[in-house]
Design an enzyme around this catalytic site. Structure first.
Site, PDB file in Angstrom:
ATOM      1  N   ASP A  64      13.512  -9.482  -1.334  1.00  0.00           N
ATOM      2  CA  ASP A  64      13.747  -8.587  -2.478  1.00  0.00           C
ATOM      3  C   ASP A  64      12.640  -7.531  -2.551  1.00  0.00           C
ATOM      4  O   ASP A  64      12.699  -6.610  -3.366  1.00  0.00           O
ATOM      5  CB  ASP A  64      13.893  -9.371  -3.795  1.00  0.00           C
ATOM      6  CG  ASP A  64      12.671 -10.188  -4.139  1.00  0.00           C
ATOM      7  OD1 ASP A  64      11.698 -10.190  -3.364  1.00  0.00           O
ATOM      8  OD2 ASP A  64      12.676 -10.840  -5.214  1.00  0.00           O
ATOM      9  N   SER A  65      11.650  -7.632  -1.637  1.00  0.00           N
ATOM     10  CA  SER A  65      10.656  -6.570  -1.497  1.00  0.00           C
ATOM     11  C   SER A  65      11.326  -5.245  -1.138  1.00  0.00           C
ATOM     12  O   SER A  65      10.710  -4.190  -1.255  1.00  0.00           O
ATOM     13  CB  SER A  65       9.622  -6.934  -0.433  1.00  0.00           C
ATOM     14  OG  SER A  65      10.258  -7.333   0.765  1.00  0.00           O
ATOM     15  N   ASP A 103      17.066 -13.302   0.289  1.00  0.00           N
ATOM     16  CA  ASP A 103      16.239 -13.575  -0.886  1.00  0.00           C
ATOM     17  C   ASP A 103      17.105 -13.450  -2.142  1.00  0.00           C
ATOM     18  O   ASP A 103      17.755 -12.419  -2.348  1.00  0.00           O
ATOM     19  CB  ASP A 103      15.132 -12.501  -0.930  1.00  0.00           C
ATOM     20  CG  ASP A 103      13.833 -13.038  -1.474  1.00  0.00           C
ATOM     21  OD1 ASP A 103      13.782 -14.216  -1.856  1.00  0.00           O
ATOM     22  OD2 ASP A 103      12.865 -12.256  -1.500  1.00  0.00           O
ATOM     23  N   LYS A 133      16.524 -17.833  -0.067  1.00  0.00           N
ATOM     24  CA  LYS A 133      15.177 -18.171  -0.547  1.00  0.00           C
ATOM     25  C   LYS A 133      15.142 -17.961  -2.052  1.00  0.00           C
ATOM     26  O   LYS A 133      15.749 -17.000  -2.558  1.00  0.00           O
ATOM     27  CB  LYS A 133      14.132 -17.281   0.128  1.00  0.00           C
ATOM     28  CG  LYS A 133      12.710 -17.475  -0.439  1.00  0.00           C
ATOM     29  CD  LYS A 133      11.650 -16.783   0.383  1.00  0.00           C
ATOM     30  CE  LYS A 133      11.397 -15.360   0.005  1.00  0.00           C
ATOM     31  NZ  LYS A 133      11.008 -15.124  -1.412  1.00  0.00           N
ATOM     32  N   GLU A 135      12.344 -18.460  -5.659  1.00  0.00           N
ATOM     33  CA  GLU A 135      10.940 -18.599  -6.054  1.00  0.00           C
ATOM     34  C   GLU A 135      10.752 -19.681  -7.114  1.00  0.00           C
ATOM     35  O   GLU A 135      11.577 -19.830  -8.010  1.00  0.00           O
ATOM     36  CB  GLU A 135      10.421 -17.261  -6.620  1.00  0.00           C
ATOM     37  CG  GLU A 135      10.447 -16.132  -5.603  1.00  0.00           C
ATOM     38  CD  GLU A 135       9.887 -14.825  -6.150  1.00  0.00           C
ATOM     39  OE1 GLU A 135       9.394 -14.777  -7.297  1.00  0.00           O
ATOM     40  OE2 GLU A 135       9.943 -13.826  -5.400  1.00  0.00           O
ATOM     41  N   GLU A 203       2.464 -17.694  -0.717  1.00  0.00           N
ATOM     42  CA  GLU A 203       1.986 -16.305  -0.817  1.00  0.00           C
ATOM     43  C   GLU A 203       0.706 -16.243  -1.649  1.00  0.00           C
ATOM     44  O   GLU A 203       0.662 -16.765  -2.775  1.00  0.00           O
ATOM     45  CB  GLU A 203       3.077 -15.424  -1.446  1.00  0.00           C
ATOM     46  CG  GLU A 203       2.638 -13.967  -1.579  1.00  0.00           C
ATOM     47  CD  GLU A 203       3.781 -12.987  -1.809  1.00  0.00           C
ATOM     48  OE1 GLU A 203       4.953 -13.401  -1.818  1.00  0.00           O
ATOM     49  OE2 GLU A 203       3.467 -11.786  -1.980  1.00  0.00           O
TER      50      GLU A 203
HETATM   51  O1  KIV Z   1      10.553 -10.300  -0.655  1.00  0.00           O
HETATM   52  C1  KIV Z   1       9.742 -10.543   0.254  1.00  0.00           C
HETATM   53  O2  KIV Z   1       9.459  -9.701   1.108  1.00  0.00           O
HETATM   54  C2  KIV Z   1       9.122 -11.859   0.275  1.00  0.00           C
HETATM   55  C3  KIV Z   1       8.093 -12.114   1.326  1.00  0.00           C
HETATM   56  C4  KIV Z   1       6.848 -11.409   1.000  1.00  0.00           C
HETATM   57  C5  KIV Z   1       7.864 -13.560   1.544  1.00  0.00           C
HETATM   58  O3  KIV Z   1       9.435 -12.680  -0.521  1.00  0.00           O
END
Ligand code: KIV
Length: 310
Positions: A64-65, A103, A133, A135, A203
């Protein structure tokens, strides 16, 4: 800005030809058992996925970055399920060997278990991802993990600095720095393992804490800002390539400055257009048959005259 380049830029995939099978939950488990490092990056589009897959990445995370690197938001909170899905589909089309992990964006899994299942299912069914993924390790999150694993969706956990909680954590800060916080992290990691996650991102966690967790868990840990003690590493691909500069965390290593290279290429393109050097009419354009040119010119003339009369 310093740029780190390897002495031997040989293709990693060629060096490890034996690895060219689709990576899976089972292959990551084997790697941990054999002590082989897991090499992963984030990825957001098809052509980058092709390159990273070719280069032998084990796993591509559609993080989600992308809210920040691709969409220009100040944090990860604004990206939606539909926006994420759009990118997951593109990356899945380009990744033949790397495992694709989607994510789960903010508010796609927190409110309701059924919604979490449906959204994770969309990433697998429509997006072509092999895992998702999410969190955190609150009771609610651990329960969501259990539900997803139960219906056959592999889940990657994410502890330490969890960007979707940036407003609670008070900014981009290292986590697990006190005895209490470190103990909580270790407990959370064990709870997630128990719930069935196949791997765990750590992280911005102190190296010593990451090391304790990595040694204690059966599942692989993937570090980002957690030292070299984890079973694998991940970086945001735009950071590694030097094309995102809004944030510059301590743990990022830049291997190239693609923003400089892109600017050089674009300047050369502009100069070629301005000088008439691009495109080359013989090699970069299409021509009309010479023998038909007189007739074409005559026809054009007629058309122009008709327009002039109007
Ligand atoms: O969204 C992302 O890029 C991440 C990584 C930094 C692990 O969660």
């Amino acid at each position: 800005m310093s740029v780190h380049v390897q002495d031997n830029p040989e293709n990693r995939a060629e060096q490890h030809a034996v690895k060219r099978i689709k990576q899976s939950v089972a292959s990551f488990k084997r790697k941990k058992e054999k002590g082989e490092k897991i090499v992963t990056l984030t990825c957001y589009d098809y052509s980058t996925a092709r390159i990273l897959d070719d280069a032998g990445m084990d796993l591509l995370l559609v993080g989600d970055s992308l809210a920040m690197t691709v969409l220009g938001h100040p944090n990860t909170l604004s990206v939606t399920m539909d926006e994420m899905l759009h990118h997951v589909k593109a990356v899945s089309r380009g990744a033949h060997y790397a495992m694709v992990v989607a994510d789960m964006p903010f508010m796609s899994y927190q409110a309701d278990h059924m919604e979490a299942i449906r959204n994770a299912g969309r990433f697998i069914q429509e997006g072509g991802a092999q895992a998702v993924k999410l969190e955190g390790a609150s009771d609610r999150m651990v329960d969501v993990v259990r539900h997803l694993v139960e219906i056959g969706i592999p889940v990657m956990g994410h502890l330490g600095f969890t960007p979707q909680s940036v407003n609670t954590l008070g900014g981009f800060k290292v986590q697990g720095k006190t005895l209490e916080a470190a103990k909580k992290l270790i407990g959370d990691a064990l709870r997630l393992q128990e719930a069935g996650v196949f791997a765990l991102v750590l992280e911005m966690v102190p190296v010593e804490v990451a090391s304790l967790i990595t040694r204690r868990l059966r599942i692989p840990t993937i570090g980002i800002g957690a030292g070299n003690v984890c079973d694998g590493q991940i970086l945001v691909v735009d950071d590694l390539l030097g094309r995102y500069s809004d944030l510059s965390p301590r743990f990022v290593r830049r291997y190239m400055s693609s923003s400089t290279l892109i600017k050089e290429a674009v300047n050369a393109y502009a100069a070629d257009i301005e000088s008439g050097n691009f495109p080359n009419n013989d090699t970069e354009a299409f021509t009309f048959p010479d023998e038909l040119m007189p007739e074409l010119a005559a026809q054009f003339e007629k058309i122009f005259q008709q327009f002039d009369r109007k």
